[in-house]
Design a protein around this motif. Structure first.
Motif, PDB file in Angstrom:
ATOM      1  N   TYR A   1     -21.426  22.906 -59.508  1.00 40.45           N
ATOM      2  CA  TYR A   1     -22.422  23.973 -59.675  1.00 40.45           C
ATOM      3  C   TYR A   1     -23.768  23.404 -60.135  1.00 40.45           C
ATOM      4  O   TYR A   1     -24.822  23.830 -59.658  1.00 40.45           O
TER       5      TYR A   1
ATOM      6  N   TYR B   1     -24.811  23.435 -56.215  1.00 40.75           N
ATOM      7  CA  TYR B   1     -25.047  24.829 -55.867  1.00 40.75           C
ATOM      8  C   TYR B   1     -26.327  25.401 -56.465  1.00 40.75           C
ATOM      9  O   TYR B   1     -27.002  26.229 -55.832  1.00 40.75           O
TER      10      TYR B   1
ATOM     11  N   TRP C   1     -21.328  29.439 -54.380  1.00 39.72           N
ATOM     12  CA  TRP C   1     -22.598  29.816 -55.015  1.00 39.72           C
ATOM     13  C   TRP C   1     -22.603  31.278 -55.430  1.00 39.72           C
ATOM     14  O   TRP C   1     -23.227  31.652 -56.422  1.00 39.72           O
TER      15      TRP C   1
END
Length: 586
Positions: A272, A276, A341
C-alpha cells in the motif's frame, strides 16, 4: 476564494459525469449491486416470491453482499422513473443504468463538497485573512486532478456506495462532532468492515493521543452505530438472502478467518505504501504536499496542546487526528495479504485535505521570495500534469468494457433481424465480467432470452453467442475490442516531421485551437485515440446450424486467453510509470 466554490462544484459534478458518459458500462466488481438495483426496480421487493427472479438467486457469488445500498439507490431512482413516464419518456436498458450511476455520482460529489465546507467552517486563520477558503479551494482543485476517485464515484462497487457515508462521517468529525463515529460504525457493519476498523482507530487517536474526546463517549457512539447497522442488515439482508445473516460478518469469516482472500492474490506488507498510494496519487503531488500540510492546524484557536486550563475548540486537531488515523489504517490493512487500492480509498479525501492545507501554507507566503513563487508554479504545473494524465486514464479505461459493447450490438441486431422470432442469446464469463448486466437486456420483447450459464453449455442451443473464444462453423457478426497497450508512436512521428518542417507542430496546435473555438475535437481526439492500441476480445456469433438451408456442422471452440481487468489496470499503471520516468529523464 469562496466565489470559486460553485464553479469548482460544477466542475466536480461535470468530471464525474464525463467519466460516466465515456464509460457507461460496468465491471465485475460492480455486478452484485447493479444487478440488485435492476431487480428491485423491475420485480419489486414484495411479495417474497418476487425475490426468486433476482440475479443473486442464480449467481449468489462467493460471499453474500448487503442489499441496503441497492435499496437506497433504487428508491432514489424511482421518482425519476415516475417523472419520465409522466413526460412520455421511456427509460430502458443502459439509459436507466446511467441514471442509477449518475445518482450515485451526485451523492459522492455532494459528500466530497460537504467535506470542503466543513474544513472551511473551522479554519480559524480565515477570520484574519483577506483570502478566505483557500484550503477548500485547493482541496477541490486537487480532487479534480485525480483519476480513481473521480472515475469510480459513479460506480456501484461496495466501497463507493459506502464512501458517501464515510465522507459524511468525516465531515462531522472535522468540525468536532464525534457522533460521526456512529455513522462510520454503521457503514462498517453494513457495507465494508474495514470502515469499522477505521472508526475504531479514529476514536483511539482522538481520545488517547490528542485527548480531544472521551474514550467512553466514543465507545458509546461506536456501539450505537454497530448495533443499529447490524440490526438493519440482519433484518433486510436476511429477507433477500432467505437465511439469517449479516453479510459483512459472513465476508469476514470467509476472507479473514478462513483466509480465502489470499486466493485472489497476495502482496507484501508494504504494498500500500510503496505501490498503491502512488497509483492513487499520480504524480504524487498530494503525498508531497501532505508533509507541509502538517504545519499549522486549520482549527488552531490559540490554545496550547496539553494545556489543562484551556478548553480547545472541538475541531482542534481534527485534521491531524484523521491524517494519523489514515496512516495507521493503511498500516493495519497492510497485514491483510490480499490488497487492492479500493480498500484504502476512504483515506484519499483526508490526504487531499491535508495536502490542500500544505498548499495553502505555501501560497500564503507567496510574496516572501522568488523561490517560494517558483515552488508554487512547479506545484501548479504538477497538478495540471496530474489532471491530464487522469483524463487519459479515463479515456483508456473506456476500452475495458467489450462485454457492454458486444451486448449493445447484439440487441440492435436482434431488433433488426428477429422481429417476431424467438431468439436465445448466450453470454460467456468474459463478456459478463466486462460490461454485461441485466440493464442491457431488451425488456420490450418476451421472445428474447438471455443466458449466462457457466457450465455444461451447448452452444448449439442458442441463436447468438457472445464469447471470448473462437467458434468455427458459425457466422461472425461483430468483434468487440479491448485495450491492449499505450503507444507514443504518434509523438515520435510528429517530432520527426517537425525536424523536416518547423511549422508542423505549430500548425497542428493552430488547428486544434480553431476546432476548439467551434466546439470540435476532431484533431485532438485523433491524436489521443492513436495512443491507445486495442485488439479483438469478444466475438458475436450467429448459429448457422439452426437454419434448415445450411448443412449442420460440428461446432469447434478455440479457447482464447481471458482478460483480467486487474492485470490491465496494472499494465496501464506500469506503462504510465515508464512514460513518467522517460519524461523526468528527458
Amino acid at each position: 476564494m469562496y466565489r470559486h466554490n460553485r464553479l469548482l462544484d460544477g466542475a466536480l459534478i461535470a468530471l464525474i459525469s464525463f467519466h460516466l458518459v465515456l464509460s457507461p458500462y460496468t465491471k465485475v466488481e460492480e455486478s452484485f449491486n447493479i444487478q440488485a438495483i435492476h431487480d428491485i426496480l423491475k420485480y419489486g421487493v414484495f411479495p417474497i416470491e418476487a425475490i426468486d427472479n433476482y440475479d443473486h438467486k442464480q449467481f449468489p457469488g462467493v460471499v453474500p453482499r448487503t442489499f441496503i445500498g441497492s435499496l437506497v439507490l433504487a428508491g432514489f431512482t424511482q421518482p425519476f422513473i415516475w417523472l419520465s413516464s409522466k413526460l412520455g419518456i421511456e427509460l430502458n436498458g443502459y439509459d436507466l443504468q446511467k441514471l442509477v450511476r449518475g445518482l450515485l455520482g451526485l451523492i459522492n460529489a455532494w459528500m466530497l463538497i460537504r467535506l470542503r465546507d466543513s474544513i472551511n467552517k473551522v479554519t480559524f486563520r480565515d477570520r484574519k485573512s483577506k483570502t478566505k477558503g483557500m484550503i477548500g479551494f485547493w482541496y477541490l482543485v486537487l480532487l479534480l486532478s485525480q483519476f480513481h476517485l473521480m472515475y469510480y464515484s459513479s460506480r456501484t462497487l461496495p466501497n463507493f456506495i459506502a464512501l458517501p457515508l464515510v465522507n459524511f462521517s468525516l465531515s462531522k468529525i472535522i468540525v468536532g462532532d464525534v457522533s460521526g463515529l456512529t455513522w462510520l460504525a454503521f457503514t462498517g457493519i453494513v457495507f465494508r468492515l474495514e470502515v469499522g476498523m477505521f472508526a475504531v482507530l479514529i476514536a483511539i487517536v482522538s481520545s488517547v493521543i490528542f485527548g480531544q474526546s472521551s474514550i467512553f463517549v466514543n465507545l458509546v457512539y461506536l456501539t450505537m452505530g454497530t448495533v443499529i447497522g447490524g440490526l438493519s442488515s440482519v433484518c433486510i439482508d436476511s429477507y433477500f438472502w432467505g437465511r439469517l445473516l449479516v453479510p459483512e460478518v459472513d465476508s469476514f469469516i470467509f476472507n479473514i478467518v478462513n483466509g480465502k482472500s489470499a486466493e485472489w492474490g497476495v502482496e507484501p506488507w508494504g504494498a500500500y505504501f510503496r505501490k498503491y498510494l502512488f497509483q492513487l496519487f499520480r504524480p504524487p503531488v498530494v503525498l508531497m504536499l501532505a508533509l507541509p500540510g502538517l504545519v499549522g492546524d486549520p482549527a488552531d484557536d490559540g490554545t496550547k496542546f496539553g494545556d489543562k486550563n484551556a478548553v480547545p475548540h472541538p475541531a482542534r486537531y481534527s485534521l491531524y487526528i484523521l491524517s494519523i488515523s489514515s496512516v495507521l489504517f493503511i498500516a493495519a490493512m497492510s497485514f491483510q495479504p490480499h490488497k487492492e487500492w479500493r480498500f484504502i480509498i476512504y483515506t484519499v479525501p483526508i490526504f487531499t485535505l491535508q495536502a490542500a492545507n500544505g498548499l495553502t501554507n505555501i501560497f500564503q507566503k507567496w510574496s516572501m521570495n522568488f523561490m517560494n513563487r517558483l515552488l508554487g508554479m512547479i506545484i501548479v504545473g504538477t497538478i495540471a500534469i496530474s489532471a491530464v494524465m487522469s483524463l487519459q486514464m479515463g479515456y483508456i479505461s473506456s476500452f475495458n468494457y467489450p462485454g457492454g459493447d458486444a451486448l449493445t450490438f447484439t440487441n440492435k441486431y436482434v431488433l433488426a433481424n428477429y422481429k417476431d422470432t424467438p431468439v436465445a442469446i448466450h453470454m460467456d464469463v468474459p463478456a459478463c465480467m466486462t460490461g454485461v448486466t441485466r440493464f442491457g437486456e431488451l425488456t420490450n420483447s418476451l421472445l428474447v432470452t438471455y443466458d449466462k450459464k457457466e457450465e455444461d453449455v451447448d452452444f448449439n442451443d442458442y441463436d447468438i453467442v457472445i464469447t471470448h473464444n473462437e467458434l468455427r462453423g458459425w457466422e461472425e457478426l461483430y468483434v468487440a475490442k479491448a485495450f491492449e497497450r499505450i503507444s507514443l508512436d504518434i509523438f515520435v512521428q510528429l517530432l520527426r516531421a517537425q525536424k523536416k518542417d518547423k511549422t508542423v507542430i505549430l500548425n497542428i496546435v493552430k488547428t486544434i485551437l480553431a476546432e476548439l473555438a467551434t466546439g470540435e475535437l476532431t484533431t485532438l481526439h485523433s491524436i489521443i485515440r492513436s495512443t491507445v492500441i486495442i485488439g479483438d476480445y469478444l466475438h458475436v456469433y450467429k448459429n448457422l446450424n439452426i437454419n434448415p438451408k445450411v448443412v449442420p456442422e460440428e461446432t469447434q471452440i478455440v479457447v482464447a486467453e481471458e482478460l483480467n481487468p486487474d492485470e490491465i489496470r496494472e499494465e496501464v499503471n506500469e506503462q504510465i510509470d515508464e512514460i513518467e520516468s522517460s519524461i523526468l529523464h528527458d
